[in-house]
Design a protein around this motif. Structure first.
Motif, mmCIF file in Angstrom:
data_model
loop_
_atom_site.group_PDB
_atom_site.id
_atom_site.type_symbol
_atom_site.label_atom_id
_atom_site.label_comp_id
_atom_site.label_asym_id
_atom_site.label_seq_id
_atom_site.Cartn_x
_atom_site.Cartn_y
_atom_site.Cartn_z
ATOM 1 N N ASN A 56 24.052 -42.823 3.082
ATOM 2 C CA ASN A 56 23.785 -44.177 2.585
ATOM 3 C C ASN A 56 23.199 -45.061 3.673
ATOM 4 O O ASN A 56 22.316 -45.879 3.408
ATOM 5 N N ASN A 57 23.675 -44.912 4.902
ATOM 6 C CA ASN A 57 23.122 -45.669 6.018
ATOM 7 C C ASN A 57 21.666 -45.296 6.253
ATOM 8 O O ASN A 57 20.829 -46.164 6.553
ATOM 9 N N HIS A 58 21.342 -44.021 6.100
ATOM 10 C CA HIS A 58 19.957 -43.578 6.240
ATOM 11 C C HIS A 58 19.073 -44.241 5.183
ATOM 12 O O HIS A 58 17.960 -44.690 5.493
ATOM 13 N N LEU A 59 19.560 -44.306 3.951
ATOM 14 C CA LEU A 59 18.780 -44.951 2.891
ATOM 15 C C LEU A 59 18.560 -46.436 3.181
ATOM 16 O O LEU A 59 17.488 -46.977 2.887
ATOM 17 N N VAL A 60 19.537 -47.079 3.771
ATOM 18 C CA VAL A 60 19.378 -48.491 4.142
ATOM 19 C C VAL A 60 18.357 -48.626 5.267
ATOM 20 O O VAL A 60 17.487 -49.518 5.235
ATOM 21 N N LYS A 61 18.429 -47.741 6.268
ATOM 22 C CA LYS A 61 17.499 -47.829 7.401
ATOM 23 C C LYS A 61 16.049 -47.628 6.985
ATOM 24 O O LYS A 61 15.157 -48.293 7.503
ATOM 25 N N ILE A 62 15.816 -46.706 6.044
ATOM 26 C CA ILE A 62 14.432 -46.474 5.620
ATOM 27 C C ILE A 62 14.038 -47.410 4.474
ATOM 28 O O ILE A 62 12.924 -47.339 3.975
ATOM 29 N N GLU A 63 14.966 -48.273 4.102
ATOM 30 C CA GLU A 63 14.749 -49.288 3.076
ATOM 31 C C GLU A 63 14.327 -48.682 1.737
ATOM 32 O O GLU A 63 13.446 -49.200 1.061
ATOM 33 N N ASP A 64 14.988 -47.613 1.371
ATOM 34 C CA ASP A 64 14.754 -46.976 0.078
ATOM 35 C C ASP A 64 15.774 -47.540 -0.909
ATOM 36 O O ASP A 64 16.745 -46.893 -1.279
ATOM 37 N N TRP A 65 15.539 -48.765 -1.326
ATOM 38 C CA TRP A 65 16.509 -49.486 -2.142
ATOM 39 C C TRP A 65 16.675 -48.860 -3.523
ATOM 40 O O TRP A 65 17.775 -48.849 -4.069
ATOM 41 N N SER A 66 15.620 -48.316 -4.070
ATOM 42 C CA SER A 66 15.740 -47.714 -5.399
ATOM 43 C C SER A 66 16.632 -46.473 -5.351
ATOM 44 O O SER A 66 17.455 -46.265 -6.248
ATOM 45 N N ALA A 67 16.502 -45.661 -4.307
ATOM 46 C CA ALA A 67 17.365 -44.481 -4.175
ATOM 47 C C ALA A 67 18.810 -44.912 -3.929
ATOM 48 O O ALA A 67 19.736 -44.314 -4.470
ATOM 49 N N SER A 77 24.224 -44.971 -5.613
ATOM 50 C CA SER A 77 25.415 -45.660 -5.124
ATOM 51 C C SER A 77 26.620 -45.475 -6.043
ATOM 52 O O SER A 77 27.721 -45.162 -5.581
ATOM 53 N N GLY A 78 26.451 -45.672 -7.331
ATOM 54 C CA GLY A 78 27.573 -45.544 -8.256
ATOM 55 C C GLY A 78 28.121 -44.137 -8.325
ATOM 56 O O GLY A 78 29.341 -43.922 -8.276
ATOM 57 N N ALA A 79 27.234 -43.155 -8.432
ATOM 58 C CA ALA A 79 27.669 -41.756 -8.507
ATOM 59 C C ALA A 79 28.317 -41.313 -7.196
ATOM 60 O O ALA A 79 29.321 -40.590 -7.208
ATOM 61 N N SER A 80 27.770 -41.751 -6.086
ATOM 62 C CA SER A 80 28.329 -41.399 -4.787
ATOM 63 C C SER A 80 29.722 -41.990 -4.609
ATOM 64 O O SER A 80 30.629 -41.322 -4.101
ATOM 65 N N THR A 81 29.890 -43.223 -5.049
ATOM 66 C CA THR A 81 31.201 -43.856 -4.951
ATOM 67 C C THR A 81 32.219 -43.146 -5.826
ATOM 68 O O THR A 81 33.347 -42.859 -5.389
ATOM 69 N N MET A 82 31.846 -42.841 -7.052
ATOM 70 C CA MET A 82 32.758 -42.158 -7.966
ATOM 71 C C MET A 82 33.108 -40.759 -7.453
ATOM 72 O O MET A 82 34.268 -40.344 -7.490
ATOM 73 N N ALA A 83 32.116 -40.032 -6.947
ATOM 74 C CA ALA A 83 32.369 -38.694 -6.414
ATOM 75 C C ALA A 83 33.293 -38.761 -5.195
ATOM 76 O O ALA A 83 34.175 -37.905 -5.029
ATOM 77 N N SER A 84 33.122 -39.761 -4.364
ATOM 78 C CA SER A 84 33.976 -39.916 -3.187
ATOM 79 C C SER A 84 35.415 -40.211 -3.580
ATOM 80 O O SER A 84 36.353 -39.657 -3.000
ATOM 81 N N VAL A 85 35.601 -41.057 -4.570
ATOM 82 C CA VAL A 85 36.946 -41.384 -5.036
ATOM 83 C C VAL A 85 37.614 -40.154 -5.647
ATOM 84 O O VAL A 85 38.784 -39.861 -5.352
ATOM 85 N N VAL A 86 36.880 -39.423 -6.465
ATOM 86 C CA VAL A 86 37.434 -38.209 -7.083
ATOM 87 C C VAL A 86 37.774 -37.178 -6.012
ATOM 88 O O VAL A 86 38.842 -36.559 -6.053
ATOM 89 N N LEU A 87 36.899 -37.000 -5.040
ATOM 90 C CA LEU A 87 37.155 -36.048 -3.953
ATOM 91 C C LEU A 87 38.431 -36.411 -3.213
ATOM 92 O O LEU A 87 39.285 -35.549 -2.976
ATOM 93 N N LEU A 88 38.589 -37.664 -2.877
ATOM 94 C CA LEU A 88 39.765 -38.093 -2.118
ATOM 95 C C LEU A 88 41.040 -37.940 -2.930
ATOM 96 O O LEU A 88 42.035 -37.390 -2.440
ATOM 97 N N ILE A 89 41.030 -38.369 -4.170
ATOM 98 C CA ILE A 89 42.238 -38.296 -4.997
ATOM 99 C C ILE A 89 42.643 -36.852 -5.264
ATOM 100 O O ILE A 89 43.822 -36.492 -5.120
ATOM 101 N N VAL A 90 41.681 -36.009 -5.631
ATOM 102 C CA VAL A 90 42.009 -34.607 -5.914
ATOM 103 C C VAL A 90 42.486 -33.893 -4.651
ATOM 104 O O VAL A 90 43.437 -33.098 -4.699
ATOM 105 N N THR A 91 41.879 -34.184 -3.521
ATOM 106 C CA THR A 91 42.305 -33.567 -2.262
ATOM 107 C C THR A 91 43.736 -33.951 -1.928
ATOM 108 O O THR A 91 44.550 -33.095 -1.549
#
Length: 103
Positions: free
Chosen positions: A56-67, A72-86
């Protein structure tokens, strides 16, 4: 190089889920490696989440706002699911090992 962050995040996330399952299956042998597997699982989860943050930091640095907006939403949801299931899998494995050791 950056695309490997996503692949690495996926692989480490799978490792974070597989290690406690294997530890749960092996708890019948009474080996004292459950603490190591707990550490490996949580470390894999943490590194996987770190890879997501770096991407995500890389996307901000290259200013790829559309990506960034698209992922962002899918990455956040996947991170939450990964943490909870782990965490849940590790708690189950630790309780199973503790119950085996009490017997």
């Amino acid at each position: 190089m950056i695309s490997f962050l996503m692949l690495g995040s996926l692989v480490l996330g799978l490792i974070a889920w597989i290690v406690p399952v294997v530890s749960f299956k092996r708890c019948e042998k009474h080996n004292n490696r459950n603490g190591i597997s707990f550490f490996m699982s949580l470390s894999s989860c943490a590194i996987s989440l770190c890879f997501q943050i770096i991407y995500n930091n890389h996307l901000v640095k290259i200013e790829d706002w559309s990506a960034l907006l698209d992922t962002s939403g899918a990455s956040t949801m996947a991170s939450v699911v990964l943490l909870i299931v782990t965490i849940i899998l590790n708690i189950i494995a630790l309780f199973a090992y503790r119950d085996r050791e009490i017997e």
